[in-house]
Design a protein around this motif. Sequence first.
Motif, PDB file in Angstrom:
ATOM      1  N   SER A 292     -14.055  -3.681   3.898  1.00 29.69           N
ATOM      2  CA  SER A 292     -12.801  -4.238   3.405  1.00 29.69           C
ATOM      3  C   SER A 292     -11.709  -4.250   4.478  1.00 29.69           C
ATOM      4  CB  SER A 292     -12.312  -3.433   2.192  1.00 29.69           C
ATOM      5  OG  SER A 292     -11.990  -2.107   2.565  1.00 29.69           O
ATOM      6  N   CYS A 293     -11.832  -3.388   5.490  1.00 29.03           N
ATOM      7  CA  CYS A 293     -10.811  -3.306   6.539  1.00 29.03           C
ATOM      8  C   CYS A 293     -11.223  -4.015   7.825  1.00 29.03           C
ATOM      9  CB  CYS A 293     -10.506  -1.836   6.860  1.00 29.03           C
ATOM     10  SG  CYS A 293      -9.784  -0.898   5.497  1.00 29.03           S
TER      11      CYS A 293
ATOM     12  N   ARG B 130       0.830  -1.208   0.000  1.00 29.27           N
ATOM     13  CA  ARG B 130       0.000   0.000   0.000  1.00 29.27           C
ATOM     14  C   ARG B 130       0.860   1.252   0.000  1.00 29.27           C
ATOM     15  NH1 ARG B 130      -3.177  -2.877   3.852  1.00 29.27           N
ATOM     16  NH2 ARG B 130      -2.185  -1.668   5.518  1.00 29.27           N
TER      17      ARG B 130
ATOM     18  N   GLN C  50      -9.406   4.678   2.820  1.00 23.69           N
ATOM     19  CA  GLN C  50      -8.731   3.438   3.187  1.00 23.69           C
ATOM     20  C   GLN C  50      -7.365   3.733   3.799  1.00 23.69           C
ATOM     21  OE1 GLN C  50      -9.271   0.256   0.541  1.00 23.69           O
ATOM     22  NE2 GLN C  50      -7.613  -0.993   1.349  1.00 23.69           N
TER      23      GLN C  50
ATOM     24  N   GLN D 234     -12.168   6.481  -2.121  1.00 24.25           N
ATOM     25  CA  GLN D 234     -11.962   5.210  -1.430  1.00 24.25           C
ATOM     26  C   GLN D 234     -10.510   5.053  -0.995  1.00 24.25           C
ATOM     27  OE1 GLN D 234     -13.354   2.061  -3.963  1.00 24.25           O
ATOM     28  NE2 GLN D 234     -15.516   2.452  -3.543  1.00 24.25           N
ATOM     29  N   GLN D 235      -9.571   5.457  -1.873  1.00 24.70           N
ATOM     30  CA  GLN D 235      -8.158   5.368  -1.510  1.00 24.70           C
ATOM     31  C   GLN D 235      -7.836   6.244  -0.303  1.00 24.70           C
ATOM     32  OE1 GLN D 235      -6.367   6.416  -5.280  1.00 24.70           O
ATOM     33  NE2 GLN D 235      -5.760   4.297  -5.650  1.00 24.70           N
TER      34      GLN D 235
ATOM     35  N   THR E 187      -6.665   2.407   7.496  1.00 23.40           N
ATOM     36  CA  THR E 187      -5.606   1.423   7.738  1.00 23.40           C
ATOM     37  C   THR E 187      -4.492   1.992   8.612  1.00 23.40           C
ATOM     38  OG1 THR E 187      -4.610   2.061   5.611  1.00 23.40           O
ATOM     39  CG2 THR E 187      -6.022   0.110   5.627  1.00 23.40           C
TER      40      THR E 187
ATOM     41  N   VAL F 183     -15.423   0.737   2.460  1.00 25.06           N
ATOM     42  CA  VAL F 183     -14.059   0.732   2.975  1.00 25.06           C
ATOM     43  C   VAL F 183     -14.010   0.040   4.337  1.00 25.06           C
ATOM     44  CG1 VAL F 183     -12.184   2.201   3.801  1.00 25.06           C
ATOM     45  CG2 VAL F 183     -13.364   2.775   1.680  1.00 25.06           C
ATOM     46  N   CYS F 184     -14.982   0.306   5.179  1.00 22.40           N
ATOM     47  CA  CYS F 184     -15.010  -0.347   6.497  1.00 22.40           C
ATOM     48  C   CYS F 184     -15.151  -1.865   6.354  1.00 22.40           C
ATOM     49  CB  CYS F 184     -16.152   0.222   7.333  1.00 22.40           C
ATOM     50  SG  CYS F 184     -15.876   1.919   7.909  1.00 22.40           S
TER      51      CYS F 184
END
Length: 221
Positions: A177-178, A142, A211, A207-208, A215, A174-175
């Motif tokens: 995916s994390c 990332r 995220q 989204q990037q 993260t 996003v939540c």
Amino acid sequence: VGAVGLLLGMGYCLGILMAMYARGSDAALLMLFPCAITIGFRVWVVLPGMHVPFFQESVFFYLFRCARIYDAPFTLGCMAYVCRRYALQFDRAEKSMRLNIFHDLRSPLFAVSSGLDTLEAAPEALPALLPALQQRTAFLRRLTEDLFLAAKLEQKQVMLNEDRVSLGEVIAAVCDSCREEAEQKGVVLQVPPASELPVWGDQIRLQQILQNLLTNAIHYT
């Protein structure tokens, strides 16, 4: 009296700039010479009111006085000084950012290297070390992607597809995916109540951004 006061004030500014240059401030030169030129123009402008014998009014001088551009050199000098200060500050911020990047790269690389050394000595530790190694590798991936995106942004190679976007849906995606990464860290990830929150922007880039924020928060919590 007003003209004399103005000239005295500008002379005082000139003295301050000369003192700054004497103390080693090279940037003072950017304002020192323009200030001296402006003072000269100001003296030239007030000559008609002083009734000195050596001065004779002319059409050119009258137009110059009416145009009121005698402060232009000092104004340009101030602009050059501010631009130089901004450039120096940007250079310091860029150096600080590079140091932070080196630190962010070194920490996961050290963790991966240490884990590999442990596996070399004790291969049976693989099940326990594998999640941490995968997490550090994903973090490195990332980070390199972010650096690549930043380079493309600086070179203006990234096109933004702006459209109406539901920020609530982006946050929920996003939540989701994390969530697994948060659970591994023992972090409780709560999604805000469903709301459309319409915004205008690029959905992929939003989204990037979210995220990266999420993260990083999970990693450093």
